[in-house]
Design a protein around this motif. Structure first.
Motif, PDB file in Angstrom:
ATOM      1  N   VAL A  58       0.867  -1.181   0.000  1.00 29.62           N
ATOM      2  CA  VAL A  58       0.000   0.000   0.000  1.00 29.62           C
ATOM      3  C   VAL A  58       0.896   1.221   0.000  1.00 29.62           C
ATOM      4  O   VAL A  58       1.859   1.293   0.775  1.00 29.62           O
ATOM      5  N   THR A  59       0.605   2.187  -0.861  1.00 31.52           N
ATOM      6  CA  THR A  59       1.424   3.391  -0.943  1.00 31.52           C
ATOM      7  C   THR A  59       0.560   4.645  -0.890  1.00 31.52           C
ATOM      8  O   THR A  59      -0.623   4.628  -1.235  1.00 31.52           O
ATOM      9  N   PHE A  60       1.192   5.718  -0.437  1.00 34.50           N
ATOM     10  CA  PHE A  60       0.575   7.041  -0.398  1.00 34.50           C
ATOM     11  C   PHE A  60       1.375   7.923  -1.354  1.00 34.50           C
ATOM     12  O   PHE A  60       2.529   8.257  -1.063  1.00 34.50           O
ATOM     13  N   ASP A  61       0.779   8.218  -2.496  1.00 32.67           N
ATOM     14  CA  ASP A  61       1.498   8.912  -3.567  1.00 32.67           C
ATOM     15  C   ASP A  61       2.803   8.195  -3.888  1.00 32.67           C
ATOM     16  O   ASP A  61       3.861   8.825  -4.073  1.00 32.67           O
ATOM     17  N   GLY A  62       2.727   6.881  -3.925  1.00 32.53           N
ATOM     18  CA  GLY A  62       3.871   6.069  -4.317  1.00 32.53           C
ATOM     19  C   GLY A  62       4.827   5.688  -3.209  1.00 32.53           C
ATOM     20  O   GLY A  62       5.806   4.977  -3.453  1.00 32.53           O
ATOM     21  N   VAL A  63       4.563   6.146  -1.971  1.00 30.40           N
ATOM     22  CA  VAL A  63       5.473   5.886  -0.855  1.00 30.40           C
ATOM     23  C   VAL A  63       4.761   5.080   0.234  1.00 30.40           C
ATOM     24  O   VAL A  63       3.677   5.472   0.674  1.00 30.40           O
ATOM     25  N   PRO A  64       5.340   3.972   0.700  1.00 30.78           N
ATOM     26  CA  PRO A  64       4.746   3.228   1.823  1.00 30.78           C
ATOM     27  C   PRO A  64       4.690   4.095   3.075  1.00 30.78           C
ATOM     28  O   PRO A  64       5.548   4.969   3.284  1.00 30.78           O
ATOM     29  N   TYR A  65       3.716   3.855   3.906  1.00 28.51           N
ATOM     30  CA  TYR A  65       3.529   4.648   5.125  1.00 28.51           C
ATOM     31  C   TYR A  65       4.803   4.710   5.966  1.00 28.51           C
ATOM     32  O   TYR A  65       5.198   5.781   6.445  1.00 28.51           O
ATOM     33  N   VAL A  66       5.451   3.563   6.161  1.00 31.03           N
ATOM     34  CA  VAL A  66       6.622   3.516   7.042  1.00 31.03           C
ATOM     35  C   VAL A  66       7.817   4.257   6.466  1.00 31.03           C
ATOM     36  O   VAL A  66       8.798   4.507   7.171  1.00 31.03           O
ATOM     37  N   GLN A  67       7.757   4.622   5.186  1.00 33.33           N
ATOM     38  CA  GLN A  67       8.860   5.364   4.570  1.00 33.33           C
ATOM     39  C   GLN A  67       8.562   6.859   4.438  1.00 33.33           C
ATOM     40  O   GLN A  67       9.412   7.605   3.960  1.00 33.33           O
ATOM     41  N   LEU A  68       7.389   7.281   4.857  1.00 38.19           N
ATOM     42  CA  LEU A  68       7.076   8.704   4.827  1.00 38.19           C
ATOM     43  C   LEU A  68       7.942   9.429   5.857  1.00 38.19           C
ATOM     44  O   LEU A  68       8.092   8.952   6.993  1.00 38.19           O
ATOM     45  N   PRO A  69       8.522  10.574   5.503  1.00 34.82           N
ATOM     46  CA  PRO A  69       9.401  11.285   6.446  1.00 34.82           C
ATOM     47  C   PRO A  69       8.705  11.658   7.744  1.00 34.82           C
ATOM     48  O   PRO A  69       9.288  11.581   8.819  1.00 34.82           O
ATOM     49  N   SER A  70       7.448  12.060   7.656  1.00 32.13           N
ATOM     50  CA  SER A  70       6.668  12.404   8.847  1.00 32.13           C
ATOM     51  C   SER A  70       5.240  11.925   8.622  1.00 32.13           C
ATOM     52  O   SER A  70       4.384  12.694   8.171  1.00 32.13           O
ATOM     53  N   PRO A  71       4.961  10.652   8.912  1.00 38.86           N
ATOM     54  CA  PRO A  71       3.664  10.062   8.559  1.00 38.86           C
ATOM     55  C   PRO A  71       2.462  10.823   9.103  1.00 38.86           C
ATOM     56  O   PRO A  71       1.455  10.979   8.415  1.00 38.86           O
ATOM     57  N   GLY A  72       2.566  11.301  10.356  1.00 40.58           N
ATOM     58  CA  GLY A  72       1.437  11.988  10.972  1.00 40.58           C
ATOM     59  C   GLY A  72       1.039  13.275  10.291  1.00 40.58           C
ATOM     60  O   GLY A  72      -0.082  13.750  10.457  1.00 40.58           O
ATOM     61  N   HIS A  73       1.960  13.860   9.512  1.00 44.00           N
ATOM     62  CA  HIS A  73       1.636  15.077   8.769  1.00 44.00           C
ATOM     63  C   HIS A  73       0.975  14.762   7.431  1.00 44.00           C
ATOM     64  O   HIS A  73       0.451  15.661   6.786  1.00 44.00           O
ATOM     65  N   VAL A  74       1.018  13.512   7.034  1.00 52.14           N
ATOM     66  CA  VAL A  74       0.432  13.089   5.758  1.00 52.14           C
ATOM     67  C   VAL A  74      -0.851  12.304   5.959  1.00 52.14           C
ATOM     68  O   VAL A  74      -1.827  12.484   5.244  1.00 52.14           O
ATOM     69  N   VAL A  75      -0.864  11.422   6.961  1.00 50.26           N
ATOM     70  CA  VAL A  75      -1.980  10.502   7.174  1.00 50.26           C
ATOM     71  C   VAL A  75      -2.484  10.625   8.604  1.00 50.26           C
ATOM     72  O   VAL A  75      -1.717  10.443   9.563  1.00 50.26           O
ATOM     73  N   GLY A  76      -3.762  10.921   8.753  1.00 47.68           N
ATOM     74  CA  GLY A  76      -4.417  10.918  10.055  1.00 47.68           C
ATOM     75  C   GLY A  76      -5.206   9.634  10.208  1.00 47.68           C
ATOM     76  O   GLY A  76      -6.008   9.295   9.345  1.00 47.68           O
ATOM     77  N   VAL A  77      -4.990   8.917  11.315  1.00 46.87           N
ATOM     78  CA  VAL A  77      -5.536   7.572  11.465  1.00 46.87           C
ATOM     79  C   VAL A  77      -6.313   7.446  12.764  1.00 46.87           C
ATOM     80  O   VAL A  77      -5.873   7.912  13.823  1.00 46.87           O
ATOM     81  N   MET A  78      -7.478   6.806  12.692  1.00 44.75           N
ATOM     82  CA  MET A  78      -8.175   6.374  13.892  1.00 44.75           C
ATOM     83  C   MET A  78      -8.697   4.966  13.645  1.00 44.75           C
ATOM     84  O   MET A  78      -9.654   4.764  12.894  1.00 44.75           O
TER      85      MET A  78
END
Length: 324
Positions: A58-78
């Motif tokens: 699974v990618t976010f604009d081509g990048v896996p969540y764990v590789q995002l530099p600051s995941p919390g600024h890109v993806v909000g999760v509940m």
């Protein structure tokens, strides 16, 4: 944009997900629907790195969540609104989240106002919160960094009618502002009201995906409404011919073309009172039609595949915000 590409998850011999692929577009709300044990929670955990897929990604604009530099600024999760330290106050929970994300403490008051938690409620211990208040706190945590992507599992759970209306509007506004929303819920009617696109899964597989209206149009294009002198006998004959028939309050709705239904009735010498293509159906009706037989909780069915991946226990098992 979220892209799930042939995601599979296996626990020993049990398959929680099988080659699941779908996308979530910017500016749209995507509803993820399926019965208990379908794989929804497993899919969301994989999305945010709490579980590792056996295959796919699974990618976010081509990048896996764990590789995002600051995941919390890109993806909000509940994923679990109950996963907050009961001994902390709501304000403390959000303050710690804000510090972890490098945000000013004034953001805490902003999100409290946004989700409708008062100053007095923010000072209370989380253990004293109602389920609805925990939901609002979890949503506030996910919104701290004003992320573009929101991933919510059952966000309306425990909310009163006004709260359900509020979360519906919040998600719609986020999408209209250009954000991406993935919403998983058992409240089918609520998903129907807010979702632009739908992904229906059952037994770990994608059963249908597309825009809400196109999906309903496609699903009803081969449905037939029929009434006869003996609907019980007709339903049995249709089942023997491989067609699913269910009562609809007037007669039967059948997942087959009218010609096929008429042929079965003629072969059994059952007189028909009405035979026509179904004019349309609700999302709830199509949900139950597509997922019948895939629910793991049914009597005699297999036990639900556990959503917790033992390999991910080093992570926070109850992620409510994308904080790393």
């Amino acid at each position: 944009m979220i892209v799930a590409n042939q995601v599979s998850k296996q626990y020993g011999a049990a398959h929680a997900l099988r080659d699941v692929s779908f996308g979530c577009e910017r500016g749209r709300v995507t509803g993820l629907l399926g019965p208990n044990g379908a794989g929804k929670s497993t899919m969301m955990r994989i999305m945010v790195g709490l579980s590792r897929p056996s295959a796919g990604a699974v990618t976010f604009d081509g990048v896996p969540y764990v590789q995002l530099p600051s995941p919390g600024h890109v993806v909000g999760v509940m994923l679990d609104a109950g996963a907050q330290h009961g001994g902390r106050t709501g304000a403390e929970v959000l303050t710690l989240g804000a510090r972890s994300l490098g945000l000013p403490t004034r953001r805490v008051k902003e999100v409290l106002d946004l989700v409708g938690l008062s100053t007095a409620e923010a000072k209370r211990r989380v253990r004293a919160y109602s389920l609805g208040m925990r939901q609002r706190l979890g949503i506030a945590h996910a919104l701290l960094a004003n992320p573009e992507v929101l991933i919510f599992d059952e966000p309306a759970n425990g909310l009163d009618p006004s709260g359900i209306r509020w979360i519906r509007q919040l998600l719609a506004d986020h999408a209209q502002a250009g954000g991406t929303v993935l919403l998983s819920s058992h409240l089918i009617h609520e998903v129907e009201l807010v979702a632009d696109d739908l992904v229906l899964i059952g037994d770990g597989r994608v059963l249908a995906t597309g825009t809400k209206q196109d999906l309903l149009n496609d699903l009803t294009s081969t449905s037939t409404q029929v009434d006869s002198d003996d609907n019980r006998a007709l339903a049995g004959a249709l089942a023997a011919a491989g067609h699913q028939a269910r009562p609809d309050g007037i007669g039967l709705t059948v997942n087959a073309e009218p010609a096929a239904v008429g042929a079965v009735a003629a072969a059994q010498r059952i007189a028909l009172k009405h035979l026509s293509r179904a004019a349309g159906s609700s999302l709830e009706e199509e949900f139950f039609r597509l997922t019948s037989g895939t629910a793991r909780e049914s009597v005699g069915g297999s036990a639900a595949v556990p959503d917790l991946d033992p390999s991910s226990r080093q992570h926070d098992n109850n992620l409510t915000g994308a904080v790393r």
